[in-house]
Motif scaffolding. Structure first.
Motif, PDB file in Angstrom:
ATOM      1  N   ALA A 143       0.833  -1.208   0.000  1.00  0.00           N
ATOM      2  CA  ALA A 143       0.000   0.000   0.000  1.00  0.00           C
ATOM      3  C   ALA A 143       0.868   1.259   0.000  1.00  0.00           C
ATOM      4  O   ALA A 143       0.592   2.222  -0.729  1.00  0.00           O
ATOM      5  CB  ALA A 143      -0.938  -0.002   1.202  1.00  0.00           C
ATOM      6  N   THR A 196      -3.687  -7.045   3.054  1.00  0.00           N
ATOM      7  CA  THR A 196      -4.261  -5.718   3.319  1.00  0.00           C
ATOM      8  C   THR A 196      -5.256  -5.421   2.192  1.00  0.00           C
ATOM      9  O   THR A 196      -4.916  -4.755   1.224  1.00  0.00           O
ATOM     10  CB  THR A 196      -3.163  -4.644   3.385  1.00  0.00           C
ATOM     11  N   PHE A 198      -8.365  -3.578   0.644  1.00  0.00           N
ATOM     12  CA  PHE A 198      -9.152  -2.359   0.764  1.00  0.00           C
ATOM     13  C   PHE A 198     -10.483  -2.558   0.049  1.00  0.00           C
ATOM     14  O   PHE A 198     -10.531  -3.100  -1.062  1.00  0.00           O
ATOM     15  CB  PHE A 198      -8.392  -1.179   0.158  1.00  0.00           C
ATOM     16  N   ASP A 203     -11.358   3.660   0.376  1.00  0.00           N
ATOM     17  CA  ASP A 203     -10.827   3.009   1.570  1.00  0.00           C
ATOM     18  C   ASP A 203      -9.306   3.051   1.564  1.00  0.00           C
ATOM     19  O   ASP A 203      -8.674   3.145   2.627  1.00  0.00           O
ATOM     20  CB  ASP A 203     -11.321   1.556   1.615  1.00  0.00           C
ATOM     21  N   TYR A 204      -8.716   2.991   0.387  1.00  0.00           N
ATOM     22  CA  TYR A 204      -7.260   3.108   0.262  1.00  0.00           C
ATOM     23  C   TYR A 204      -6.802   4.554   0.391  1.00  0.00           C
ATOM     24  O   TYR A 204      -5.854   4.862   1.125  1.00  0.00           O
ATOM     25  CB  TYR A 204      -6.809   2.539  -1.094  1.00  0.00           C
ATOM     26  N   SER A 245     -12.760  -4.184  -4.890  1.00  0.00           N
ATOM     27  CA  SER A 245     -11.788  -4.185  -3.797  1.00  0.00           C
ATOM     28  C   SER A 245     -10.366  -4.201  -4.354  1.00  0.00           C
ATOM     29  O   SER A 245     -10.122  -4.576  -5.504  1.00  0.00           O
ATOM     30  CB  SER A 245     -12.007  -5.393  -2.883  1.00  0.00           C
TER      31      SER A 245
END
Length: 261
Positions: A143, A196, A198, A203-204, A245
């Motif tokens: 991320a 992870t 998202f 959301d990220y 997602s």
């Protein structure tokens, strides 16, 4: 930079908690121990210790009043307490803890060897010391890696702020060497990987607007037009599942050692 627990949790805290539980289990400490969580932040490691290690007590230490207040407010366990203090000047007598740990902190301490030495100092002979940090390189904490790859493509000056450049400690060899240099024996290094995922791009992206950490601080300093350009580049670059997602992974390096008996 490190002041608001509510902003830190969606950015990194939620993923640190996944690593923390694996890390505490890996530490392998016996029940009823006295733990010190150095650089406790919002309490990810403290909570993991309470959940899986059966401690007699755990004391979290952090210089951020905002983070300490967040941890006190959200961890309602009488075995835990929190104090305001710096990692290089721990407010504990020598040899008073059975375990000292630190999660995602040592790379941010200006004098990491001194912080490691302090963790060793407060642990009894034969006790354990451990730490984990993100791997910010390729295939590491994806991320954040994706963020800096996009930022550097748009702004060559961003390279100097990239955690992969700033924090050479965040690899298996340097982290292990840090604990060996602090006087520990039987030092081991382990890779810990977590998913992870998202839920969508917001959301990220939204946690990068919270100002907690180097990447969010970089975003906060950008003019609106350049911020929008960075957002658009990330939106197009990140992988997507059919449901929208974003599936990413994160790798941390953990190290542990034992104070000589």
């Amino acid at each position: 930079m490190w002041v608001a627990g509510e902003a830190y949790e969606p950015y990194v805290g939620r993923w640190s908690r996944l690593v923390a539980h694996q890390f505490v289990r890996w530490m392998g400490a016996v029940p009823a121990g006295s733990w010190r969580d150095v650089g406790c932040g919002t309490g990810a490691v403290t909570q993991a210790v309470l959940d899986v290690a059966e401690p007699a007590m755990v004391v979290g230490v952090d210089p951020s009043e905002g983070y300490v207040e967040y941890a006190r407010r959200t961890i309602g366990d009488r075995r835990a307490r929190f104090v305001l203090a710096d990692a290089v000047n721990l407010p504990f007598a020598d040899a008073t803890a059975s375990v000292a740990v630190s999660g995602l902190v040592l790379n941010f301490v200006p004098d990491a060897p001194r912080a490691a030495a302090e963790m060793v100092r407060v642990v009894r002979r034969g006790g354990s010391v451990g730490a984990y940090v993100w791997d910010y390189g390729e295939g590491g904490m994806e991320a954040i890696r994706a963020f800096w790859d996009a930022a550097r493509a748009l702004d060559p000056d961003a390279r100097a702020l990239d955690e992969a450049v700033r924090f050479p400690l965040c690899g298996p060899a340097p982290l292990g060497e840090l604990l060996v240099g602090a006087g520990l024996e039987d030092v081991e290094v382990e890779e810990i990987g977590v998913l992870t995922r998202f839920s969508d791009f917001d959301d990220y992206w939204k946690p990068f607007l919270g100002g907690q950490g180097p990447a969010p601080a970089y975003v906060a300093a950008l003019p609106e037009e350049r911020r929008a350009e960075l957002r658009a580049r990330l939106r197009s670059a990140l992988p997507r599942e059919a449901d929208g997602s974003i599936p990413l992974r994160a790798r941390a390096w953990a190290a542990r050692g034992r104070r000589r008996a």
